[in-house]
Design a protein around this motif. Sequence first.
Motif, PDB file in Angstrom:
ATOM      1  N   GLY A  96       0.831  -1.196   0.000  1.00  0.00           N
ATOM      2  CA  GLY A  96       0.000   0.000   0.000  1.00  0.00           C
ATOM      3  C   GLY A  96       0.865   1.245   0.000  1.00  0.00           C
ATOM      4  O   GLY A  96       2.055   1.197  -0.340  1.00  0.00           O
ATOM      5  N   CYS A  97       0.263   2.372   0.395  1.00  0.00           N
ATOM      6  CA  CYS A  97       1.040   3.627   0.409  1.00  0.00           C
ATOM      7  C   CYS A  97       0.359   4.642   1.323  1.00  0.00           C
ATOM      8  O   CYS A  97      -0.863   4.780   1.291  1.00  0.00           O
ATOM      9  N   PRO A  98       1.138   5.361   2.145  1.00  0.00           N
ATOM     10  CA  PRO A  98       0.531   6.359   3.032  1.00  0.00           C
ATOM     11  C   PRO A  98       0.246   7.703   2.359  1.00  0.00           C
ATOM     12  O   PRO A  98      -0.409   8.551   2.959  1.00  0.00           O
ATOM     13  N   ALA A  99       0.757   7.901   1.125  1.00  0.00           N
ATOM     14  CA  ALA A  99       0.623   9.233   0.512  1.00  0.00           C
ATOM     15  C   ALA A  99      -0.817   9.534   0.104  1.00  0.00           C
ATOM     16  O   ALA A  99      -1.241  10.683   0.107  1.00  0.00           O
ATOM     17  N   GLY A 100      -1.554   8.512  -0.245  1.00  0.00           N
ATOM     18  CA  GLY A 100      -2.989   8.688  -0.495  1.00  0.00           C
ATOM     19  C   GLY A 100      -3.342   9.549  -1.690  1.00  0.00           C
ATOM     20  O   GLY A 100      -4.389  10.221  -1.674  1.00  0.00           O
ATOM     21  N   CYS A 101      -2.526   9.548  -2.730  1.00  0.00           N
ATOM     22  CA  CYS A 101      -2.847  10.352  -3.911  1.00  0.00           C
ATOM     23  C   CYS A 101      -4.235   9.942  -4.438  1.00  0.00           C
ATOM     24  O   CYS A 101      -4.519   8.756  -4.616  1.00  0.00           O
ATOM     25  N   ALA A 102      -5.067  10.949  -4.700  1.00  0.00           N
ATOM     26  CA  ALA A 102      -6.471  10.672  -4.990  1.00  0.00           C
ATOM     27  C   ALA A 102      -6.677   9.927  -6.309  1.00  0.00           C
ATOM     28  O   ALA A 102      -7.689   9.263  -6.496  1.00  0.00           O
ATOM     29  N   PHE A 103      -5.721  10.054  -7.218  1.00  0.00           N
ATOM     30  CA  PHE A 103      -5.870   9.433  -8.546  1.00  0.00           C
ATOM     31  C   PHE A 103      -5.208   8.059  -8.606  1.00  0.00           C
ATOM     32  O   PHE A 103      -5.126   7.462  -9.678  1.00  0.00           O
ATOM     33  N   CYS A 104      -4.719   7.558  -7.470  1.00  0.00           N
ATOM     34  CA  CYS A 104      -3.907   6.338  -7.474  1.00  0.00           C
ATOM     35  C   CYS A 104      -4.598   5.232  -6.683  1.00  0.00           C
ATOM     36  O   CYS A 104      -4.968   5.423  -5.520  1.00  0.00           O
ATOM     37  N   ALA A 105      -4.762   4.092  -7.323  1.00  0.00           N
ATOM     38  CA  ALA A 105      -5.442   2.971  -6.666  1.00  0.00           C
ATOM     39  C   ALA A 105      -4.666   2.478  -5.456  1.00  0.00           C
ATOM     40  O   ALA A 105      -5.255   2.033  -4.469  1.00  0.00           O
ATOM     41  N   THR A 106      -3.340   2.569  -5.505  1.00  0.00           N
ATOM     42  CA  THR A 106      -2.537   2.151  -4.352  1.00  0.00           C
ATOM     43  C   THR A 106      -2.824   3.061  -3.157  1.00  0.00           C
ATOM     44  O   THR A 106      -2.950   2.596  -2.017  1.00  0.00           O
ATOM     45  N   GLY A 107      -2.922   4.354  -3.428  1.00  0.00           N
ATOM     46  CA  GLY A 107      -3.211   5.309  -2.359  1.00  0.00           C
ATOM     47  C   GLY A 107      -4.536   4.998  -1.677  1.00  0.00           C
ATOM     48  O   GLY A 107      -4.676   5.172  -0.461  1.00  0.00           O
ATOM     49  N   ALA A 108      -5.499   4.519  -2.446  1.00  0.00           N
ATOM     50  CA  ALA A 108      -6.812   4.200  -1.869  1.00  0.00           C
ATOM     51  C   ALA A 108      -6.751   3.010  -0.922  1.00  0.00           C
ATOM     52  O   ALA A 108      -7.619   2.840  -0.072  1.00  0.00           O
ATOM     53  N   MET A 164       8.757   2.537  -8.694  1.00  0.00           N
ATOM     54  CA  MET A 164       7.549   3.322  -8.949  1.00  0.00           C
ATOM     55  C   MET A 164       6.289   2.520  -8.657  1.00  0.00           C
ATOM     56  O   MET A 164       5.211   2.889  -9.087  1.00  0.00           O
ATOM     57  N   GLY A 165       6.460   1.360  -8.015  1.00  0.00           N
ATOM     58  CA  GLY A 165       5.287   0.533  -7.731  1.00  0.00           C
ATOM     59  C   GLY A 165       4.558   1.063  -6.509  1.00  0.00           C
ATOM     60  O   GLY A 165       4.409   2.278  -6.330  1.00  0.00           O
ATOM     61  N   MET A 166       4.133   0.151  -5.646  1.00  0.00           N
ATOM     62  CA  MET A 166       3.428   0.588  -4.439  1.00  0.00           C
ATOM     63  C   MET A 166       4.382   1.297  -3.489  1.00  0.00           C
ATOM     64  O   MET A 166       5.488   0.815  -3.243  1.00  0.00           O
ATOM     65  N   GLY A 167       3.925   2.415  -2.947  1.00  0.00           N
ATOM     66  CA  GLY A 167       4.669   3.020  -1.860  1.00  0.00           C
ATOM     67  C   GLY A 167       5.480   4.240  -2.229  1.00  0.00           C
ATOM     68  O   GLY A 167       5.732   4.526  -3.402  1.00  0.00           O
ATOM     69  N   GLU A 168       5.845   4.988  -1.200  1.00  0.00           N
ATOM     70  CA  GLU A 168       6.706   6.160  -1.326  1.00  0.00           C
ATOM     71  C   GLU A 168       8.095   5.722  -0.862  1.00  0.00           C
ATOM     72  O   GLU A 168       8.348   5.555   0.348  1.00  0.00           O
ATOM     73  N   ALA A 169       8.982   5.523  -1.824  1.00  0.00           N
ATOM     74  CA  ALA A 169      10.288   4.924  -1.516  1.00  0.00           C
ATOM     75  C   ALA A 169      11.070   5.739  -0.489  1.00  0.00           C
ATOM     76  O   ALA A 169      11.765   5.180   0.364  1.00  0.00           O
ATOM     77  N   THR A 197       9.427   9.615  -6.313  1.00  0.00           N
ATOM     78  CA  THR A 197       8.957  10.138  -5.021  1.00  0.00           C
ATOM     79  C   THR A 197       7.828  11.139  -5.261  1.00  0.00           C
ATOM     80  O   THR A 197       7.790  11.806  -6.289  1.00  0.00           O
ATOM     81  N   VAL A 198       6.960  11.227  -4.265  1.00  0.00           N
ATOM     82  CA  VAL A 198       5.885  12.205  -4.343  1.00  0.00           C
ATOM     83  C   VAL A 198       6.435  13.613  -4.076  1.00  0.00           C
ATOM     84  O   VAL A 198       5.772  14.612  -4.321  1.00  0.00           O
ATOM     85  N   GLY A 199       7.697  13.672  -3.613  1.00  0.00           N
ATOM     86  CA  GLY A 199       8.336  14.968  -3.414  1.00  0.00           C
ATOM     87  C   GLY A 199       8.517  15.289  -1.945  1.00  0.00           C
ATOM     88  O   GLY A 199       7.725  16.025  -1.352  1.00  0.00           O
TER      89      GLY A 199
HETATM   90  S1  SF4 Z   1       2.036   4.876  -4.883  1.00  0.00           S
HETATM   91 FE1  SF4 Z   1       2.797   6.879  -5.608  1.00  0.00          FE
HETATM   92  S2  SF4 Z   1       1.056   7.822  -6.697  1.00  0.00           S
HETATM   93 FE2  SF4 Z   1       0.243   6.102  -5.451  1.00  0.00          FE
HETATM   94  S3  SF4 Z   1      -0.425   7.026  -3.489  1.00  0.00           S
HETATM   95 FE3  SF4 Z   1       1.709   6.347  -3.220  1.00  0.00          FE
HETATM   96  S4  SF4 Z   1       2.971   8.144  -3.741  1.00  0.00           S
HETATM   97 FE4  SF4 Z   1       0.905   8.531  -4.548  1.00  0.00          FE
END
Ligand code: SF4
Length: 358
Positions: free
Chosen positions: A113-125, A161-166, A197-199
Amino acid sequence: MVGVSASLPSPFDLAVADLPIPDGGGSYRRAQLATWLYRRGARSYAEMTDLPEAWRTTLAQRYRLDPFDRVERFPSADGSVRYLLTLPDGQRTEAVYMPYDDRKTVCVSSMVGCPAGCAFCATGALGFGRNLTRGEIVAQLLAVAWGEGFAPREIRNVVLMGMGEALLNYDAAVGAVRTMIDPEALAMSPRRITLSTVGLPSRIRKLADEGLPLVLAVSLHAPDEETRRRIIPTAHAAPIAEIISSLHHWQATGGRRVTIEYTMLDGVNDSLQQARALAGLLVGLRAHVNLIPFNPWPQSGFRTSPRARIDAFEAVLERAAVSVSVRFSRGRDAGGACGQLSLRGAAGKATPEAGPRP
Ligand code: SF4
């Protein structure tokens, strides 16, 4: 794995220099083991026939060679393959194999999964499950090599660039990169490794100071704070100006051209005014912009920008002398394209294992 505890570390958690060797064994033994792991891609210690049997037994008791309990393969019509990987604790993550004419590329995950939660990203959801270990990141490359039937060193390009914020799993991600570039391990060119990275400005500066000549990709997705915070909920912690400043630091310390990832969302971030604002942000920076047509997933609530608007957006950047291209993702039909990774099972149903966001 019969008789082997699920909680054992994997040899891929260790740098080659730290691989265990038997008493009295020297660097020769260590090189032998590294050859089996990374050059030959052994799937079991039993295969390592030129290693002393007692050492192989000890290794099998202390280090689990394959850190995944289950590996499922989902091929796409375009030749790419999504790998759904079940970890010993039942959590799952994903990797994507993308064959091109002259090179084999693998997209790996740094988290469940990923904690960044980007609204357009299925992983974030999905939310955040847990960080992957260094070995679990490296072993994704081995799993793909085993699954596709080629030697691990044939992998030419890796994208984190897969799941997660490296950069939120910094030590494991950078450790995995060090294994990728180690001449005794996967021997890849760092210039063929892209870390996305999301930055996170402080982590970008830290990475710059490591002196690793990686390709850095930053998911900017909007040139203004209001839009960016709408689609990246964690963006408030990292103002755009600070991100851009950290990219200047990256380049000042020898870092190469950066890639700016920009997902094109219809009516959200695709106006010509936003294109001009993006060009303004990048003045003085050696950057290449990837415009990524949004890859749809169920309940996302977004549409991709119409092709004409993407072309117009691209033209504004070109007129401003910004290097830009439109990048269509591979693996869309297998749920493996950018922003689509969601642990989709064989029935095409999202099966989140991850917990709530931190
Ligand atoms: S995987 Fe990347 S795009 Fe998706 S929620 Fe995490 S940082 Fe955002």
